[in-house]
Design a protein around this motif. Structure first.
Motif, short mmCIF file in Angstrom:
data_model
loop_
_atom_site.label_atom_id
_atom_site.label_comp_id
_atom_site.label_asym_id
_atom_site.label_seq_id
_atom_site.Cartn_x
_atom_site.Cartn_y
_atom_site.Cartn_z
N UNK A 255 0.86 -1.18 0.00
CA UNK A 255 0.00 0.00 0.00
C UNK A 255 0.89 1.23 0.00
N UNK A 256 0.68 2.12 -0.97
CA UNK A 256 1.38 3.41 -1.02
C UNK A 256 0.41 4.45 -0.49
N UNK A 257 0.82 5.20 0.51
CA UNK A 257 -0.14 5.93 1.33
C UNK A 257 0.48 7.18 1.96
N UNK A 258 -0.39 7.98 2.57
CA UNK A 258 0.03 9.15 3.35
C UNK A 258 -0.45 8.97 4.79
N UNK A 259 0.16 8.04 5.54
CA UNK A 259 -0.30 7.76 6.90
C UNK A 259 -0.08 8.94 7.83
N UNK A 260 -1.09 9.25 8.63
CA UNK A 260 -0.96 10.35 9.58
C UNK A 260 -0.75 11.69 8.92
N UNK A 261 -1.11 11.81 7.63
CA UNK A 261 -0.92 13.07 6.92
C UNK A 261 0.52 13.31 6.52
N UNK A 262 1.38 12.32 6.69
CA UNK A 262 2.81 12.48 6.41
C UNK A 262 3.10 12.31 4.92
N UNK A 263 4.33 12.65 4.51
CA UNK A 263 4.72 12.40 3.12
C UNK A 263 4.55 10.93 2.75
N UNK A 264 4.54 10.65 1.47
CA UNK A 264 4.24 9.32 0.94
C UNK A 264 5.10 8.23 1.57
N UNK A 265 4.43 7.14 1.97
CA UNK A 265 5.10 5.99 2.56
C UNK A 265 4.62 4.72 1.86
N UNK A 266 5.33 3.63 2.13
CA UNK A 266 4.95 2.33 1.57
C UNK A 266 5.10 1.27 2.65
N UNK A 267 4.19 0.30 2.66
CA UNK A 267 4.34 -0.83 3.56
C UNK A 267 3.82 -2.08 2.86
N UNK A 268 4.26 -3.23 3.37
CA UNK A 268 3.99 -4.50 2.71
C UNK A 268 3.26 -5.45 3.65
N UNK A 269 2.50 -6.35 3.08
CA UNK A 269 1.80 -7.36 3.87
C UNK A 269 1.23 -8.42 2.96
N UNK A 270 0.17 -9.06 3.40
CA UNK A 270 -0.47 -10.10 2.59
C UNK A 270 -1.97 -10.09 2.82
N UNK A 271 -2.68 -10.73 1.92
CA UNK A 271 -4.14 -10.83 2.01
C UNK A 271 -4.48 -12.00 2.93
N UNK A 272 -5.41 -11.79 3.85
CA UNK A 272 -5.79 -12.84 4.79
C UNK A 272 -7.20 -13.38 4.56
N UNK A 273 -8.03 -12.61 3.88
CA UNK A 273 -9.43 -13.03 3.68
C UNK A 273 -9.98 -12.28 2.47
N UNK A 274 -10.81 -12.95 1.69
CA UNK A 274 -11.34 -12.35 0.47
C UNK A 274 -12.84 -12.57 0.40
N UNK A 275 -13.57 -11.53 0.03
CA UNK A 275 -15.01 -11.62 -0.18
C UNK A 275 -15.39 -10.80 -1.39
N UNK A 276 -16.67 -10.78 -1.75
CA UNK A 276 -17.09 -10.05 -2.95
C UNK A 276 -16.97 -8.54 -2.83
N UNK A 277 -17.10 -8.01 -1.61
CA UNK A 277 -17.11 -6.56 -1.43
C UNK A 277 -15.98 -6.06 -0.54
N UNK A 278 -15.20 -6.94 0.04
CA UNK A 278 -14.10 -6.56 0.91
C UNK A 278 -12.99 -7.62 0.82
N UNK A 279 -11.77 -7.21 1.17
CA UNK A 279 -10.71 -8.17 1.45
C UNK A 279 -9.92 -7.63 2.63
#
Length: 339
Positions: A255-279
């Protein structure tokens, strides 16, 4: 993961022929900390004991763990390798290396990955509504997608924006701590949106309502993706959404993001659950990350992050959640938005 015939029949026959109860008692205790008597009764017919052991793992959707353990214990039995291959985690050589995910291209070229990541960065923005921020992504020449709840304070009773949303691009810090000057572009139009679901605000099962996808597509005041990042350079570009790939359980995501309103950051992880409208996923996020793009390991957009919960101790009660890109695009097209 569960086994279906004919792989199930192959697995049970191989298990019955390759082990006795003493073998399995040792494997179950050493590999899983399980006592044999918890899974089956040793006085039952051997074929029934084998079925009982399989059923224990099957009911917990963990059959792949049993297959892996028995394959490791009997590497010379081809049936276990065949079943493992059918489940998508085959051993590819007799050496020490293993290809554990055979359902996708396992490697990325470094130069290609680096170049694509640089292009992606240029299409990510911070979305600002009077100091309350989220993250957005350019998915068209003048289209930015984010969460609806990020811009909800600007949406009037008629479903239109009551004032501009500020999209702040290139807000990032280099390796020496220098924050680059950001470029701000206003958005005055909301082309399509969908509210969040009631389930999103409490810990529990994922929402399944495809009419509650928590997204908003904003139209910028100019075709910003067609403009160069620097004078004389190439166009900024946008994130490709064609095909709307999905990320399955255990798939790596970032996910490339602006956590806490800060400059652009990136973090990594994995998918744990998948559904039609959410994961659900394990990438770290904070307020300000809402609406951030979720990419798979090949840097394809698979959804947008929208919420997270910590409901108590243990990983099952702590999770982050995203909205699948395919569901969003289907809803947006139905509302007349061409992307």
């Amino acid at each position: 993961m569960q086994l279906q015939n004919p792989l199930l029949a192959i697995f049970l026959r191989a298990m019955e022929a390759s082990f006795d109860d003493t073998d399995l008692q040792v494997i179950l205790l050493q590999r899983f900390g399980l006592r044999y008597s918890k899974l089956t009764n040793p006085i039952r017919p051997w074929s029934l004991q084998v079925i009982n052991i399989h059923d224990y793992f099957d009911k917990r959707n963990e059959t792949e763990h049993l297959v892996s353990a028995l394959r490791d214990a009997r590497p010379n039995v081809p049936e276990f390798a065949k079943v493992a291959d059918g489940m998508g985690f085959a051993v590819i050589s007799t050496g020490l290396e293993v290809l554990v995910q055979t359902g996708r291209t396992p490697y990325q070229d470094v130069d290609v990955f680096r170049a694509k990541l640089a292009t992606i960065e240029a299409a990510i923005c911070q979305v600002d509504i009077d100091g309350a921020t989220g993250t957005g992504t350019l998915i068209g020449a003048d289209l930015v997608i984010t969460n609806r709840h990020v811009v909800a304070a600007r949406i009037g009773t008629d479903g239109k924006l009551t004032g501009p949303a500020t999209c702040r691009f290139d807000y990032k810090t280099n390796g020496e701590g220098y924050t680059t000057p950001a470029t701000e572009v206003a958005a005055h139009l909301l082309l399509a949106s969908s509210p969040h679901a009631p389930q999103d605000t409490v810990v529990g099962p994922m929402a399944t309502d495809l009419a509650a996808l928590d997204y908003a597509i904003l139209k910028l005041d100019r075709k910003f993706a067609d403009e160069p990042v620097v004078a004389g350079g190439n166009p900024r570009g946008r994130i490709e959404v064609a095909g709307a790939p999905t990320a399955g359980v255990d798939a790596g995501v970032l996910v490339i993001q602006h956590p806490g309103g800060k400059p652009m950051k990136i973090d990594f992880g994995s998918v744990t659950e998948v559904g039609p409208a959410r994961f659900r996923h394990t990438v770290n996020t904070e307020p300000g990350s809402s609406g951030a793009p979720v990419f798979d390991a090949a840097l394809r957009l698979v959804g947008i992050h929208h919420a997270g919960h910590t409901g108590g101790p243990g990983p099952a009660l702590t999770y982050n959640e995203g909205i699948p890109l395919g569901a969003i695009l289907t809803d947006a097209v139905a509302k007349g938005v061409a992307i």
